[in-house]
Design a protein around this motif. Structure first.
Motif, PDB file in Angstrom:
ATOM      1  N   SER A 221     -10.127  61.052  14.743  1.00  0.00           N
ATOM      2  CA  SER A 221     -10.659  61.857  13.640  1.00  0.00           C
ATOM      3  C   SER A 221      -9.695  62.953  13.204  1.00  0.00           C
ATOM      4  N   GLN A 222      -8.845  63.419  14.100  1.00  0.00           N
ATOM      5  CA  GLN A 222      -7.818  64.400  13.739  1.00  0.00           C
ATOM      6  C   GLN A 222      -6.481  63.794  14.106  1.00  0.00           C
ATOM      7  N   GLY A 223      -5.768  63.313  13.101  1.00  0.00           N
ATOM      8  CA  GLY A 223      -4.515  62.651  13.430  1.00  0.00           C
ATOM      9  C   GLY A 223      -3.714  62.328  12.194  1.00  0.00           C
ATOM     10  N   PHE A 224      -2.817  61.366  12.306  1.00  0.00           N
ATOM     11  CA  PHE A 224      -1.947  60.981  11.194  1.00  0.00           C
ATOM     12  C   PHE A 224      -2.749  60.176  10.167  1.00  0.00           C
ATOM     13  N   ASN A 225      -2.529  60.469   8.877  1.00  0.00           N
ATOM     14  CA  ASN A 225      -3.168  59.638   7.854  1.00  0.00           C
ATOM     15  C   ASN A 225      -2.146  58.952   6.962  1.00  0.00           C
ATOM     16  N   SER A 226      -0.859  59.133   7.273  1.00  0.00           N
ATOM     17  CA  SER A 226       0.173  58.438   6.500  1.00  0.00           C
ATOM     18  C   SER A 226       1.399  58.222   7.372  1.00  0.00           C
ATOM     19  N   GLY A 227       2.220  57.274   6.965  1.00  0.00           N
ATOM     20  CA  GLY A 227       3.455  57.023   7.681  1.00  0.00           C
ATOM     21  C   GLY A 227       4.377  58.224   7.673  1.00  0.00           C
ATOM     22  N   ASP A 228       4.363  58.996   6.597  1.00  0.00           N
ATOM     23  CA  ASP A 228       5.214  60.185   6.529  1.00  0.00           C
ATOM     24  C   ASP A 228       4.864  61.188   7.617  1.00  0.00           C
ATOM     25  N   GLN A 229       3.574  61.363   7.879  1.00  0.00           N
ATOM     26  CA  GLN A 229       3.172  62.281   8.939  1.00  0.00           C
ATOM     27  C   GLN A 229       3.643  61.780  10.306  1.00  0.00           C
ATOM     28  N   PHE A 230       3.511  60.495  10.527  1.00  0.00           N
ATOM     29  CA  PHE A 230       3.971  59.877  11.769  1.00  0.00           C
ATOM     30  C   PHE A 230       5.471  60.105  11.938  1.00  0.00           C
ATOM     31  N   PHE A 231       6.241  59.776  10.917  1.00  0.00           N
ATOM     32  CA  PHE A 231       7.686  59.936  10.973  1.00  0.00           C
ATOM     33  C   PHE A 231       8.067  61.398  11.213  1.00  0.00           C
ATOM     34  N   THR A 232       7.455  62.316  10.484  1.00  0.00           N
ATOM     35  CA  THR A 232       7.809  63.728  10.602  1.00  0.00           C
ATOM     36  C   THR A 232       7.523  64.260  11.993  1.00  0.00           C
ATOM     37  N   TYR A 233       6.374  63.879  12.544  1.00  0.00           N
ATOM     38  CA  TYR A 233       6.035  64.381  13.874  1.00  0.00           C
ATOM     39  C   TYR A 233       6.982  63.817  14.926  1.00  0.00           C
ATOM     40  N   LEU A 234       7.307  62.535  14.841  1.00  0.00           N
ATOM     41  CA  LEU A 234       8.258  61.952  15.777  1.00  0.00           C
ATOM     42  C   LEU A 234       9.628  62.607  15.631  1.00  0.00           C
ATOM     43  N   LYS A 235      10.078  62.801  14.405  1.00  0.00           N
ATOM     44  CA  LYS A 235      11.387  63.404  14.154  1.00  0.00           C
ATOM     45  C   LYS A 235      11.434  64.838  14.675  1.00  0.00           C
ATOM     46  N   ASP A 236      10.385  65.622  14.398  1.00  0.00           N
ATOM     47  CA  ASP A 236      10.367  67.007  14.872  1.00  0.00           C
ATOM     48  C   ASP A 236      10.383  67.067  16.399  1.00  0.00           C
ATOM     49  N   SER A 237       9.645  66.176  17.037  1.00  0.00           N
ATOM     50  CA  SER A 237       9.637  66.138  18.501  1.00  0.00           C
ATOM     51  C   SER A 237      11.027  65.788  19.029  1.00  0.00           C
ATOM     52  N   PHE A 238      11.648  64.794  18.415  1.00  0.00           N
ATOM     53  CA  PHE A 238      12.993  64.400  18.822  1.00  0.00           C
ATOM     54  C   PHE A 238      13.981  65.542  18.607  1.00  0.00           C
ATOM     55  N   ASP A 239      13.945  66.159  17.438  1.00  0.00           N
ATOM     56  CA  ASP A 239      14.903  67.214  17.122  1.00  0.00           C
ATOM     57  C   ASP A 239      14.790  68.392  18.081  1.00  0.00           C
ATOM     58  N   GLU A 240      13.558  68.791  18.392  1.00  0.00           N
ATOM     59  CA  GLU A 240      13.356  69.932  19.294  1.00  0.00           C
ATOM     60  C   GLU A 240      13.878  69.619  20.694  1.00  0.00           C
TER      61      GLU A 240
END
Length: 304
Positions: A221-240
């Motif tokens: 119920s609280q999560g990703f609703n688009s591929g862009d959100q998925f990509f951004t969260y994965l990228k931010d986690s990787f970058d950090e």
């Protein structure tokens, strides 16, 4: 303050995490998991009281005391189509994979198992059934761990070296340790590095997993609703973590499900992320068994 024994470790590595010494002095170990669960979920065909409610496109699904045909077909998508889309992507980009394979599900799809093995993917055990173990009796859970390893060996040719129940119980880790033969389990989300659990005669390795860098967030119920959100969260986690890795290298898990990330729009975003990762040096792309063997070799606790 109550100073009696408390069974949880709230301190971990604290201010000074260990240097993991990843191969090639990598700044980050990136580990991709594909969960293979389809055909082992709650279903009256499997003798369960009702249909599955968890991790599908039907958010907030109710359990029916009969077959739930829509739920069944959503799970079937994972084994029929989603698995093969993820398999094509990972083999094309040569990404090492650990499969969390539910024994009943693996047994229903020999072609998928063969494809995993041809790609040299690790197949860890994801229990006998993809069901909730929280209120399962200790004896029944012990029996199912034994059954899972027997079926796993039959369908893959070898006993599993890693374990992840996922929907586990307070007894799970003790039972896995008692069973023996596992180099690690992943029923924890408690750290960015592997750690040792002390119970019984010898230390047991835990390689924590993740529920945030995980496509399951598309099915909550609280999560990703688009591929862009998925990509951004994965990228931010990787970058950090990649930036932190200059001083304190860590581990990043990415969790995938065939029926979720195997959908075209999500696979597209996953492809973007993996191609982004491949532009970086000093990243160790690996399987969980590779992490386990590395930790056993370089970070075994010193007897006191």
């Amino acid at each position: 303050m109550n100073t009696s024994f408390y069974p949880r470790d709230m301190l971990g590595y604290g201010r000074t995490p260990p240097k993991p010494r990843w191969p090639g002095d990598s700044r980050l170990a990136l580990q991709i998991v594909i969960n293979y669960e389809e055909g082992a979920e709650n279903n009256v065909l499997h003798g369960d009281a009702g249909s599955e409610t968890f991790l599908s496109e039907i958010i907030g699904a109710q359990s029916y005391s009969d077959r739930h045909m829509s739920m069944e077909s959503l799970y079937e998508y994972g084994s029929r189509s989603g698995f093969w889309r993820l398999h094509r992507l990972m083999t094309e980009l040569r990404i090492p994979i650990t499969v969390f394979g539910v024994a009943m599900a693996l047994e229903r799809n020999p072609a998928a198992v063969a494809a995993m093995q041809e790609a040299d993917w690790e197949i860890a055990s994801h229990a006998y059934r993809w069901i909730d173990h929280q209120h399962m009796s200790e004896d029944e859970e012990r029996r199912q761990i034994q059954l899972a390893t027997e079926i796993h060996k039959k369908v893959t040719g070898a006993a599993p070296e890693g374990w992840y129940t996922g929907r586990d119980s307070p007894n799970t880790r003790k039972l896995v340790i008692d069973h023996g033969g596992f180099l690690y389990d992943s029923d924890s989300y408690a750290d960015d590095l592997p750690y040792w659990h002390f119970e019984g005669d010898s230390p047991h390795l835990v390689i924590p997993y993740t529920l945030d860098t995980n496509d399951m967030r598309f099915a909550t119920s609280q999560g990703f609703n688009s591929g862009d959100q998925f990509f951004t969260y994965l990228k931010d986690s990787f970058d950090e973590l990649y930036e932190e890795g200059q001083e304190h290298p860590k581990m990043l898990n990415v969790g995938l499900h065939c029926r979720i990330a195997g959908r075209p729009g999500r696979t597209r975003s996953l492809r973007r992320f993996l191609k982004y990762v491949l532009q970086h040096e000093d990243v160790w792309l690996c399987r969980r068994i590779d992490i386990a063997k590395h930790w056993h070799k370089h970070h075994k606790p010193v007897p006191t």
